[in-house]
Design a protein around this motif. Structure first.
Motif, short mmCIF file in Angstrom:
data_model
loop_
_atom_site.label_atom_id
_atom_site.label_comp_id
_atom_site.label_asym_id
_atom_site.label_seq_id
_atom_site.Cartn_x
_atom_site.Cartn_y
_atom_site.Cartn_z
N GLY A 167 15.32 19.86 64.02
CA GLY A 167 16.56 19.21 64.44
C GLY A 167 17.00 18.07 63.54
N ASP A 168 16.11 17.58 62.67
CA ASP A 168 16.48 16.52 61.74
C ASP A 168 17.51 17.04 60.74
OD1 ASP A 168 14.71 14.73 62.88
OD2 ASP A 168 13.23 14.86 61.28
N VAL A 169 18.49 16.21 60.40
CA VAL A 169 19.45 16.53 59.34
C VAL A 169 18.95 15.82 58.09
CG1 VAL A 169 21.84 16.34 58.58
CG2 VAL A 169 21.34 16.79 60.97
N VAL A 170 18.82 16.58 57.00
CA VAL A 170 18.20 16.05 55.79
C VAL A 170 19.08 16.29 54.56
CG1 VAL A 170 15.85 16.32 56.66
CG2 VAL A 170 16.90 18.19 55.41
N LEU A 171 18.83 15.49 53.53
CA LEU A 171 19.40 15.71 52.21
C LEU A 171 18.26 16.16 51.30
CD1 LEU A 171 21.69 12.59 51.71
CD2 LEU A 171 22.36 14.87 52.41
N TYR A 172 18.52 17.12 50.43
CA TYR A 172 17.49 17.63 49.54
C TYR A 172 18.08 17.81 48.15
CZ TYR A 172 19.86 21.80 51.29
OH TYR A 172 20.81 22.71 51.68
N GLY A 173 17.22 18.02 47.17
CA GLY A 173 17.65 18.19 45.79
C GLY A 173 18.54 19.41 45.61
N LYS A 174 19.36 19.36 44.58
CA LYS A 174 20.34 20.42 44.32
C LYS A 174 19.70 21.80 44.14
CE LYS A 174 24.69 20.75 42.08
NZ LYS A 174 25.64 20.00 41.29
N TYR A 175 18.56 21.86 43.49
CA TYR A 175 17.92 23.15 43.22
C TYR A 175 16.61 23.31 44.00
CZ TYR A 175 21.36 22.99 39.55
OH TYR A 175 22.55 22.90 38.87
N ALA A 176 16.48 22.60 45.10
CA ALA A 176 15.26 22.65 45.91
C ALA A 176 15.21 23.92 46.74
CB ALA A 176 15.19 21.43 46.83
N GLY A 177 14.01 24.40 46.94
CA GLY A 177 13.77 25.48 47.89
C GLY A 177 14.06 26.88 47.38
N GLN A 178 13.63 27.82 48.19
CA GLN A 178 13.82 29.24 47.94
C GLN A 178 14.81 29.77 48.96
OE1 GLN A 178 12.38 31.21 45.54
NE2 GLN A 178 13.67 32.84 46.33
N GLU A 179 15.88 30.40 48.50
CA GLU A 179 16.90 30.93 49.40
C GLU A 179 16.41 32.22 50.04
OE1 GLU A 179 20.56 31.35 47.30
OE2 GLU A 179 20.67 29.20 46.86
N VAL A 180 16.65 32.33 51.35
CA VAL A 180 16.26 33.52 52.12
C VAL A 180 17.41 33.87 53.04
CG1 VAL A 180 14.63 34.42 53.83
CG2 VAL A 180 13.82 32.85 52.08
N ASN A 181 17.72 35.17 53.16
CA ASN A 181 18.74 35.63 54.10
C ASN A 181 18.04 36.44 55.17
OD1 ASN A 181 20.78 37.30 55.37
ND2 ASN A 181 22.15 36.54 53.78
N LEU A 182 18.13 35.98 56.42
CA LEU A 182 17.48 36.66 57.53
C LEU A 182 18.52 36.93 58.61
CD1 LEU A 182 14.77 37.62 58.75
CD2 LEU A 182 14.57 35.37 59.78
N GLU A 183 18.75 38.19 58.91
CA GLU A 183 19.71 38.62 59.93
C GLU A 183 21.10 38.05 59.67
OE1 GLU A 183 18.02 37.69 63.72
OE2 GLU A 183 16.29 38.99 63.41
N GLY A 184 21.52 38.04 58.40
CA GLY A 184 22.85 37.59 58.04
C GLY A 184 23.02 36.09 57.93
N GLN A 185 21.97 35.33 58.16
CA GLN A 185 22.04 33.87 58.07
C GLN A 185 21.23 33.39 56.87
OE1 GLN A 185 23.76 31.62 60.11
NE2 GLN A 185 23.12 30.21 58.52
N ASP A 186 21.78 32.45 56.10
CA ASP A 186 21.08 31.90 54.94
C ASP A 186 20.21 30.73 55.35
OD1 ASP A 186 22.21 33.68 53.12
OD2 ASP A 186 23.97 32.41 52.84
N TYR A 187 18.99 30.69 54.79
CA TYR A 187 18.05 29.60 55.02
C TYR A 187 17.44 29.20 53.69
CZ TYR A 187 18.21 31.10 59.91
OH TYR A 187 18.63 31.45 61.17
N LEU A 188 16.86 28.01 53.66
CA LEU A 188 16.08 27.55 52.51
C LEU A 188 14.68 27.24 53.00
CD1 LEU A 188 18.50 25.01 50.82
CD2 LEU A 188 17.66 27.11 49.82
N ILE A 189 13.68 27.70 52.25
CA ILE A 189 12.30 27.34 52.53
C ILE A 189 11.87 26.42 51.41
CG2 ILE A 189 9.95 28.17 52.81
CD1 ILE A 189 11.16 30.85 53.74
#
Length: 87
Positions: free
Chosen positions: A55-77
């Motif tokens: 539930g926390d809202v965060v700021l992260y680096g521009k190229y941080a994380g691995q993009e994943v699409n699950l059931e039509g929704q985009d997420y970053l890990i």
């Protein structure tokens, strides 16, 4: 999704559609969002507990994380270390 170790799953905020002056931004010029909401948190690593929570809202680096699409929704890990600040 349940992340392992010190990883978190973030749902990126949608890209801005308009500037503050009311100009519509075309898809090709939109900036990649650097803000999002934490959806899932891993247990931590080497006995260190996590400092962020679901539930926390965060700021992260521009190229941080691995993009994943699950059931039509985009997420970053990403690792907790990639998070710059909790808003």
């Amino acid at each position: 999704m349940k992340p392992i170790n010190d990883r978190v799953v973030v749902k990126p905020a949608p890209a801005e559609e308009k500037t503050s002056g009311g100009i519509i931004i075309p898809d090709t010029a939109k900036e990649k969002p650097q803000r999002g909401e934490i959806i899932a948190v891993g247990p931590g690593k080497d006995g260190n507990s996590m400092t962020v929570a679901v539930g926390d809202v965060v700021l992260y680096g521009k190229y941080a994380g691995q993009e994943v699409n699950l059931e039509g929704q985009d997420y970053l890990i990403m690792r907790e270390d990639d998070i710059l600040v909790v808003i």
